[in-house]
Design an enzyme around this catalytic site. Structure first.
Site, PDB file in Angstrom:
ATOM      1  N   GLU A   1      -1.686   7.687  -7.318  1.00 20.28           N
ATOM      2  CA  GLU A   1      -2.925   7.108  -5.899  1.00 20.28           C
ATOM      3  C   GLU A   1      -2.591   8.420  -5.162  1.00 20.28           C
ATOM      4  O   GLU A   1      -1.540   9.392  -4.264  1.00 20.28           O
ATOM      5  CB  GLU A   1      -1.815   6.163  -4.418  1.00 20.28           C
ATOM      6  CG  GLU A   1      -1.962   5.709  -3.320  1.00 20.28           C
ATOM      7  CD  GLU A   1      -1.480   5.361  -2.295  1.00 20.28           C
ATOM      8  OE1 GLU A   1      -0.622   5.207  -2.894  1.00 20.28           O
ATOM      9  OE2 GLU A   1      -1.964   5.690  -1.430  1.00 20.28           O
TER      10      GLU A   1
ATOM     11  N   LYS B   1      14.123  -8.944  -5.263  1.00 17.12           N
ATOM     12  CA  LYS B   1      13.372  -9.458  -5.907  1.00 17.12           C
ATOM     13  C   LYS B   1      11.973  -9.697  -4.922  1.00 17.12           C
ATOM     14  O   LYS B   1      11.006 -10.421  -5.666  1.00 17.12           O
ATOM     15  CB  LYS B   1      13.035  -9.272  -7.266  1.00 17.12           C
ATOM     16  CG  LYS B   1      13.761  -8.618  -8.235  1.00 17.12           C
ATOM     17  CD  LYS B   1      13.242  -8.707  -9.878  1.00 17.12           C
ATOM     18  CE  LYS B   1      14.026  -7.180 -10.216  1.00 17.12           C
ATOM     19  NZ  LYS B   1      14.546  -7.705 -11.583  1.00 17.12           N
TER      20      LYS B   1
ATOM     21  N   ASP C   1      14.286  -0.387 -11.417  1.00 15.03           N
ATOM     22  CA  ASP C   1      13.824  -1.212 -11.906  1.00 15.03           C
ATOM     23  C   ASP C   1      13.118  -2.621 -10.782  1.00 15.03           C
ATOM     24  O   ASP C   1      12.679  -2.046  -9.354  1.00 15.03           O
ATOM     25  CB  ASP C   1      14.718  -2.792 -12.205  1.00 15.03           C
ATOM     26  CG  ASP C   1      13.935  -4.156 -11.673  1.00 15.03           C
ATOM     27  OD1 ASP C   1      13.362  -4.392 -12.255  1.00 15.03           O
ATOM     28  OD2 ASP C   1      15.151  -4.870 -12.752  1.00 15.03           O
TER      29      ASP C   1
ATOM     30  N   HIS D   1      -7.470  11.619   2.754  1.00 13.90           N
ATOM     31  CA  HIS D   1      -7.679  10.998   1.228  1.00 13.90           C
ATOM     32  C   HIS D   1      -8.869  11.013   1.290  1.00 13.90           C
ATOM     33  O   HIS D   1      -8.529  11.092  -0.339  1.00 13.90           O
ATOM     34  CB  HIS D   1      -7.251   8.765   2.019  1.00 13.90           C
ATOM     35  CG  HIS D   1      -5.954   8.519   1.603  1.00 13.90           C
ATOM     36  ND1 HIS D   1      -5.273   7.346   1.183  1.00 13.90           N
ATOM     37  CD2 HIS D   1      -5.131   8.983   2.927  1.00 13.90           C
ATOM     38  CE1 HIS D   1      -3.680   7.486   1.277  1.00 13.90           C
ATOM     39  NE2 HIS D   1      -3.455   8.127   2.294  1.00 13.90           N
TER      40      HIS D   1
END
Lengths: 410, 410, 410, 410
Positions: C99, C228, C302, C393
């Site tokens: 990104e 998660k 993870d 951006h």
């Protein structure tokens, strides 16, 4: 005749049914007999319950197995000046509660708002919804079903509106979940809260779908609609009236009435927003449920709707000029001026006290409710920020004089 | 004398304050005068409000600016057999409501539970909490502060309990948010809901911290505690009583009383769980708020506590033997049998009707409330699953005979 | 041999299984053969996937059916001065992302924090949990079961810790839901994320319960633990490390580095808190997920644990002196420096870059992660508040020079 | 020159900025120099980071301060037969992960789905959003502003679409909060995730509003849109693709592939739904984040979008015929096949492997992602329900042979 029970079925030696009387038992003598029966069963005298001054036949349609009434003290708070589109003027708000200091607290906020020129209120949406859920054979079938409903909007609307003289079907939104589709039917219900009305209309829609489209595996409720429960979806409106109230309050009035500065209130807001987030709360508010329950009980509203109506967002800011801007945003406020308990007993008196007795009353009541909550949020925030909360709650129970609210009129 | 207002301060020509009377005005004549004053201001007669049969002096400490009472019809549902640790026997439950069909619906579930041997209820935690928030200079200072409180638990407990004869400080949990620390003070409050009691105790704790530890930037409320609002943190208990009710109900009784199969109820549960999830609801329930508000109004509870009490989880399962296991889990149920409105008017009668009048009443009331909600969840789920919901709600408003509940006793 | 399928079983003419090789196929030649097989099946060349420079045998235990590696560009942001208890010094943080502008944005915040004396970080809890769920016969049995576990804590602890050299059972919390009990087992797992370790330990606990107490109807996961996934319960900690980072930043540095005033950042915070509440978001943050994923991918974490780790609360305040106090609170941050992907490929290099290679690395990594997110929150808030977000951006994708970050060292 | 710092500004003796090179330093030599600089600063060798095989100039626009690449092992799972509208056929899905057993687990579910005839997938909405927030003077002004935007939709659309060749403004939804209005701008973004595109478009809308309507106090982000964070509002779609995947799976295949019965999976679902509710989780899922992160990393997606994409609802039911119906509902899945990291390094290879390389790839990728998650949910639920979870996770780390997946083709 059933078999004698075994296992978990262990009937008490004596668990008689409540007696049924002719015509469901709404005559005074039926109510009295039923109450005496309960007195005997529970060995407990119920004189105040029996002291009801309401005609017992008026209970029909509002309650079953009546044994009298409960009485809750009714206070009044005001003056509350409101500058809404439906409510415009000065109001004295009836509040039924047994929580000491509540009325005084709301009154203080109302006096402040009034002195500052009143609470401005605007209504955005005025809706209610029932959301049946259909089970299809597969994800593909569910998708096709959802698409087809879009094309049938007019037919659904006709089916719905054939059942009611007041409800209007505004929108149908499909929410797929696996091979099911939640069909959110959004209605306009005029001055009624309208659940009975729109459940009937929703039922007609479902039957039309079953008959015409051949999809007949549905439940009339999906749990989606947020009726009488707290849910994130309420913020987008759809379950009741979406209403906002706000006011800009000069700093010197904040200090005079609330004994804190605007900055102290905003700092309190900031801290307690953090507490709300930490608590995984829905929205942010000081004590919407207090004002809402008191107003709802007074005005014959369905009090259980507090569960959805109390979801919203209170905001406080210091303006560039150093004053306070305060607001409450209530996305799913359920109020009504016809139907339910609105015509029963003391309710019509309280509604009339607010000028909400006739047609067009419900939007007015929504604006009054929002302004009332704004008053309560101001007063509560100030009580906490000033450190007076503990003292104030002690005082009203111990019969000591309280600091008078400053005069409202010059 | 203030300056004449400008800008947003636009006082109404006429917004008089509600008159104050000697001693806050709780004499009958004061109440009558105040009501007449309101009648004049609002040009609205309030005869039923004035028809109160309660002694007006009894309102003191429970409401300000009283003008009379509201009356709400009281019905009774039962028999409800409960097999709890605090409530053990058959109960007839007073429900104050104006929602037609509500009492009948709960009654049906109660009769079923009773026929199946009763609702089993267990209380896990019995607590209430106040959660002040302290502002420290930095993240490190907040961390040190939180650590230090652990070491001072006994002192905090002494400070808290010096203010109350009933409340006990059970735990202190620190929740850091940046350089602030939410100090969650968890109390046992005996038969009182106890907010006033524990706010005073929490205030003493905060003052002890300010004086002894030198941290005096705090707010007595952080927004964390979930009092009268819906929040995810309520599921872990701490805000009231954590209580669970359940029953295994033979399939034939389900069919006889509810006219559906256990499997149909579980399928309804399944569908509506999906709707709850889609709605971002907190927990899952059919209509806890209905039963809770009706019971709370009848029994003089603080009705606004429905906002937190109605957060919970209903479950339905088919057992291996094909029967139904139904349960409700209420992690944060706020009930009381002393304090608040419990001694006022019709409330003590309703509490006594449930055997909750004396000491030890609050846990009993909690168990009764849970069993009542279990009955309501069963009946509501069945009404939806059977397709009878629409019909049932129509019937009670239109004076038609309803199918009788099957006999409870053999 | 199965019957030929019917109905919904419509096998493709050609849906071959991925070939299996000896020893699960981790030799270079196996990986290459498997990749070529995939290239043939998908008619797609995979040269970059095959260009992996890692020894294929190192994949064993971390992935199945390997065909090569993905490469993601790695940038570095810093200097980031941290004043934690585990991380103390200046760090350069590896961030793997695609990104554009992300690294530059975090770098800006880091330079600012460093110039202001560093980010202060504190770790509160260091835990992980597995929460099995037991099914009992009834609500009463569930209650008795939950009570009995309290008495057996030492036995549960022994059973758990017999399976692991590192994990320690810290607490057991029972959450009743109907006739089920969620048994939340909370462990200390040292430098490992530890799910595999504590699942084994939890399994041993469950087997002990089954064998000794005779309750053998359980699932090893209840869905409670928040592994998660995003959940309100994460705010109370228990799922990973509870860590807070903060800094007081002089107004002139805010203006110099971020081109906005502290007040503008706080106003942005205020507005966007309202947006979070309106959105029924969990907590409040600008873009935790950005920094976390970039750091997690770089450091062999993870990455799916971002779902729980990104739940938290960012706060910005103007101090009485007009400066900015900024903080991030991460209640359930899952990081590890042993186990999982931490020893594989580029991960140990990135961990060593942060000084987190050896024992005691995990708390250090947690503090670095929190400080990194603090930097990102500052920079993002400023970019929005200053109106530069859109421009920034755009720039990085269009190869134009960007305004340099002011010098950090004097 | 600034004053020497005091108070909280305590600069490290040595906290040098990362060197900047010509043209932002994307030449190989710049990347190498920067990496060597980091190696010196951190006294840590980074050979694998430097072993990148990607052309460094390709990093431009995707990362700043590059020092090399990370490598993560890539596995492949399949065959996965999909019967979608955009993805129709057999797929082998690239998954980048370091969590042992993950690929094998997904593969098992895929083989089962394929054997059962494939996963059916449907896309409902395909949108992305930016939600600026405007500050007005008052509640009334906010209301008027919101009303006026409805009337200006075409102008807003023109302003938005003038900035982009691909984005289309579909809807504008106003959410009032006090005197602010969140203006939710909902776009179609073709195959791009499109945040950069629509932020520019939203900026143009805001500037049009500022210039034409005179309301210039806004922030481009309100926190409402749910980008990269978990929020209740995501369930209604709007943030990405709303996609549903499902399959009916014969009981004998469930038993053959998953070694459990459909009923056992549904019982697991039931238990863990209760755990999710108790945890105040958003939605329900087993481990969406696992499959999503592995797929996103492989395919060059913005991995931080897992925070919003992993919010959804998994469902399992036993059909009347005793088979299993399984589904996943993903209301806000963010995937893209152009822009971001999709053209970089190994990403285009993985996208092509899925046939998602060209135009129209994004809806296809969405369907593949949904089917992949369905496979993962099936396999995970079965592993827990069968009690094999603990064993399975142990095995893959300890190099033991695992039970083979049954053959997919006859």
């Amino acid at each position: 005749m059933e078999e004698p029970p075994e296992g978990p079925e262990r009937p008490e030696p004596r668990a008689p049914l409540i007696p049924r009387y002719h015509g469901q038992g709404y005559r005074r003598e039926d109510v009295d007999r039923r109450r005496r029966w309960i007195e005997e069963q529970t060995r407990c005298a119920l004189p105040q319950v029996g002291a009801s001054t309401l005609p017992t036949e008026s209970f029909r349609g509002n309650i079953e197995n009546p044994i009298g009434t409960v009485q809750m003290p009714l206070g009044v708070a005001g003056p509350l000046q409101i500058r809404g589109e439906h409510a415009d003027g000065v109001f004295y708000v009836p509040l039924a509660t047994t929580e000491g200091a509540l009325v005084r607290s709301y009154e203080r906020g109302m006096a402040l708002l009034t002195r500052a020129g009143g609470a401005e209120v605007r209504l955005y949406q005025d809706e209610n919804r029932v959301a049946p859920i259909f089970l299809l054979d597969s994800v593909a079938a569910a998708h096709a079903f959802a698409r087809s409903l879009e094309a049938h909007f007019e037919a659904l609307k006709s089916a719905a509106e054939a059942t009611t003289g007041h409800g209007k079907l505004r929108r149908v939104e499909c929410h797929p979940v696996g091979r099911r589709v939640i069909v959110n039917l959004v209605f306009y219900t005029a001055d009624a809260q309208g659940m009975n009305m729109i459940v009937k209309a929703a039922d007609a829609v479902c039957q039309w779908i079953a008959t015409t489209l051949g999809h007949d595996r549905y439940q009339i409720f999906s749990g989606y609609n947020g009726e009488k429960r707290a849910a994130g979806s309420l913020f987008a409106g759809g379950k009741g009236k979406r209403v906002v109230a706000g006011a800009e309050i000069p700093a010197r009035l904040v200090r005079a009435f609330l004994r804190v500065s605007p900055a102290a209130i905003v700092e309190l807001w900031h801290s307690t927003v953090l507490g709300h987030l930490q608590s995984a709360a829905l929205g942010y508010n000081g004590h919407y449920a207090n004002g809402l329950t008191a107003l709802f009980i007074a005005c014959g509203q369905d009090v259980a709707n507090v569960a959805n109506s109390a979801v919203g967002i209170t905001d406080f800011e210091v303006t560039p000029g150093g004053d306070l801007y305060a607001s409450v945003t209530l996305p799913s406020l359920s109020v009504a001026t016809v139907g339910g308990g609105t015509a029963l007993g003391t309710s019509p008196e309280c509604l009339k006290m607010l000028g909400c007795g006739g047609a067009g009353g419900a939007p007015r009541l929504a604006e009054i409710a929002a302004a009332t909550l704004l008053a309560g949020e101001l007063s509560m925030a100030a009580a906490i920020a000033s450190g007076e909360f503990v003292a104030a709650h002690g005082e009203y129970g111990r019969n000591r004089p309280v600091a008078e609210t400053p005069e409202v009129t010059p």
